[in-house]
Motif scaffolding. Structure first.
Motif, mmCIF file in Angstrom:
data_model
loop_
_atom_site.group_PDB
_atom_site.id
_atom_site.type_symbol
_atom_site.label_atom_id
_atom_site.label_comp_id
_atom_site.label_asym_id
_atom_site.label_seq_id
_atom_site.Cartn_x
_atom_site.Cartn_y
_atom_site.Cartn_z
ATOM 1 N N LYS A 257 -21.156 39.495 15.761
ATOM 2 C CA LYS A 257 -21.813 40.780 15.517
ATOM 3 C C LYS A 257 -22.027 41.517 16.834
ATOM 4 C CE LYS A 257 -24.242 39.696 11.199
ATOM 5 N NZ LYS A 257 -25.569 39.514 10.542
ATOM 6 N N SER A 260 -18.724 42.773 17.985
ATOM 7 C CA SER A 260 -18.333 43.970 17.234
ATOM 8 C C SER A 260 -19.062 45.201 17.761
ATOM 9 C CB SER A 260 -18.627 43.764 15.750
ATOM 10 O OG SER A 260 -18.260 44.901 15.001
ATOM 11 N N ASP A 261 -20.348 45.051 18.083
ATOM 12 C CA ASP A 261 -21.108 46.169 18.654
ATOM 13 C C ASP A 261 -20.528 46.582 20.004
ATOM 14 O OD1 ASP A 261 -22.762 46.144 16.467
ATOM 15 O OD2 ASP A 261 -24.303 44.898 17.433
ATOM 16 N N TYR A 262 -20.167 45.590 20.807
ATOM 17 C CA TYR A 262 -19.569 45.907 22.107
ATOM 18 C C TYR A 262 -18.250 46.662 21.930
ATOM 19 C CZ TYR A 262 -16.770 45.261 26.294
ATOM 20 O OH TYR A 262 -15.940 45.484 27.372
ATOM 21 N N GLU A 263 -17.434 46.246 20.979
ATOM 22 C CA GLU A 263 -16.153 46.912 20.752
ATOM 23 C C GLU A 263 -16.352 48.359 20.329
ATOM 24 O OE1 GLU A 263 -14.417 44.385 17.859
ATOM 25 O OE2 GLU A 263 -13.692 42.897 19.311
ATOM 26 N N ARG A 264 -17.373 48.606 19.510
ATOM 27 C CA ARG A 264 -17.636 49.985 19.092
ATOM 28 C C ARG A 264 -18.126 50.833 20.261
ATOM 29 N NH1 ARG A 264 -19.663 47.588 14.253
ATOM 30 N NH2 ARG A 264 -21.760 47.561 15.155
ATOM 31 N N ARG A 265 -18.993 50.261 21.090
ATOM 32 C CA ARG A 265 -19.523 51.032 22.221
ATOM 33 C C ARG A 265 -18.448 51.326 23.261
ATOM 34 N NH1 ARG A 265 -23.534 47.049 22.053
ATOM 35 N NH2 ARG A 265 -22.714 46.243 24.033
ATOM 36 N N GLY A 267 -15.122 51.110 22.764
ATOM 37 C CA GLY A 267 -13.853 51.592 22.226
ATOM 38 C C GLY A 267 -12.709 50.639 22.471
ATOM 39 N N ALA A 270 -11.580 48.916 18.862
ATOM 40 C CA ALA A 270 -12.349 49.181 17.651
ATOM 41 C C ALA A 270 -11.574 50.035 16.652
ATOM 42 C CB ALA A 270 -13.661 49.869 18.017
ATOM 43 N N ASN A 271 -10.673 50.881 17.141
ATOM 44 C CA ASN A 271 -9.958 51.804 16.262
ATOM 45 C C ASN A 271 -8.555 51.324 15.899
ATOM 46 O OD1 ASN A 271 -12.147 53.646 16.366
ATOM 47 N ND2 ASN A 271 -11.400 54.442 18.330
ATOM 48 N N THR A 283 -15.450 41.955 12.021
ATOM 49 C CA THR A 283 -16.117 41.925 10.716
ATOM 50 C C THR A 283 -15.476 40.904 9.789
ATOM 51 O OG1 THR A 283 -14.694 43.782 10.060
ATOM 52 C CG2 THR A 283 -16.900 44.306 10.867
#
Length: 321
Positions: A257, A260-265, A267, A270-271, A283
């Motif tokens: 988790k 995953s937060d690090y990947e979103r922050r 980038g 994440a995409n 996820t």
């Protein structure tokens, strides 16, 4: 004189006329059907193709084995000796690239990594002797979070991943996952697959004549799915390894988790759709780990970990690191 001789009719030569007819017949037959007049070319080619195909199939079947932990059937033709040799080469290259960032063994963060590795190895006999393992902590805040274990049991951890791990349980999740790759010999499996990928590329290129297309097809249909399968296998193996070492398997869910937060922050990946990535989405990893948790918790319970945790302070003191 020369003109007179040149214009004289040529003598009849049966052997030459027969050869001319034979060449003509061969040309006509080849042009119409793709085979020579007597069929020798077609038979020999068929024998060669059949022989090579049969030999290749036998070689493939005789080099199938089951992966440790999961029992997955896979093709393996790289020996352990060659795998370790490649590990030594990678080790020297990594030292050359990051050697100036490696912190001393007595550094507190380096000791934390060493402590977790020692506990994993001591608790899992399949990982071999502790003396064969060596740990390096690379400290450079500008480098992205990363950790990996080479086939020669050399461990590299980037200090930028430690804040994501937060504690020993989180760090054990990462290191057990990377150790699971080597326990399953994924490096050797990947090297074993490379000739197959090359054959597939050549076959598709012969059909399409487009180099970029065959690479894309092989990558999307074979290489990337195989890589994601090995990542999932390492997740499962790592969860069992850390549970056997009396770490809390629930920490793996929290670790991914945070990842995953690090990947979103950041980038960082994440995409990218999962089918275009070498790794499963964080996820999806969480969903699978949650399915495996009962088995991991059962394994941890079998190890009498409550009693073991009472002796952890003494364990840290007697650690060889």
């Amino acid at each position: 004189m020369w003109r007179f001789i040149k214009n004289q009719p040529r003598a009849f030569r049966p052997s030459q006329s027969f050869r001319s007819y034979r060449n003509y017949a061969t040309y006509r037959t080849f042009g119409n059907t793709g085979f020579s007049a007597d069929g020798l070319w077609s038979r020999k080619t068929g024998y060669w193709i059949g022989g090579i195909t049969t030999a290749g199939a036998l070689f493939y079947v005789t080099h199938l084995e089951r992966a440790p932990v999961t029992g997955r059937r896979r093709f393996m033709m790289v020996s352990e000796g060659l795998e370790k040799y490649m590990g030594e080469r990678s080790y020297r290259q990594t030292l050359q690239q990051f050697g100036r960032y490696i912190v001393p063994d007595h550094h507190p963060q380096a000791r934390q990594v060493q402590r977790v590795v020692e506990r994993l190895v001591r608790s899992n006999p399949d990982l071999g002797n502790l003396e064969d393992w060596k740990v390096h902590l690379i400290h450079n805040p500008s480098l992205p979070p990363n950790a990996f274990v080479l086939p020669n049991r050399r461990v590299f951890v980037f200090s930028s991943i430690l804040p994501i791990c937060q504690d020993d349980d989180g760090l054990a999740t990462v290191l057990a996952h990377e150790t699971g790759h080597q326990l399953a010999r994924h490096s050797a499996e990947h090297m074993s697959r490379m000739p197959l990928y090359t054959i597939f590329c050549l076959g598709i290129y012969m059909l399409t004549g487009i180099d970029t297309l065959n690479r894309l097809i092989v990558n999307m249909l074979f290489e990337l799915p195989a890589s994601r399968e090995m990542e999932r296998e390492a997740d499962f193996a790592g969860l069992m390894l850390m549970s056997r070492a009396c770490y809390h398997p629930e920490a793996a869910v929290q670790l991914w988790k945070r990842m995953s937060d690090y990947e979103r922050r950041s980038g960082n990946g994440a995409n990218i759709p999962e089918f275009m990535s070498t790794h499963p989405l964080s996820t999806h990893r969480i969903e699978l780990i949650q399915q495996w948790l009962p088995e991991a918790q059962s394994m941890r319970a079998q190890g009498d970990c409550d009693t073991y945790s009472q002796f952890l302070p003494a364990f840290h003191q007697v650690s060889r690191w």
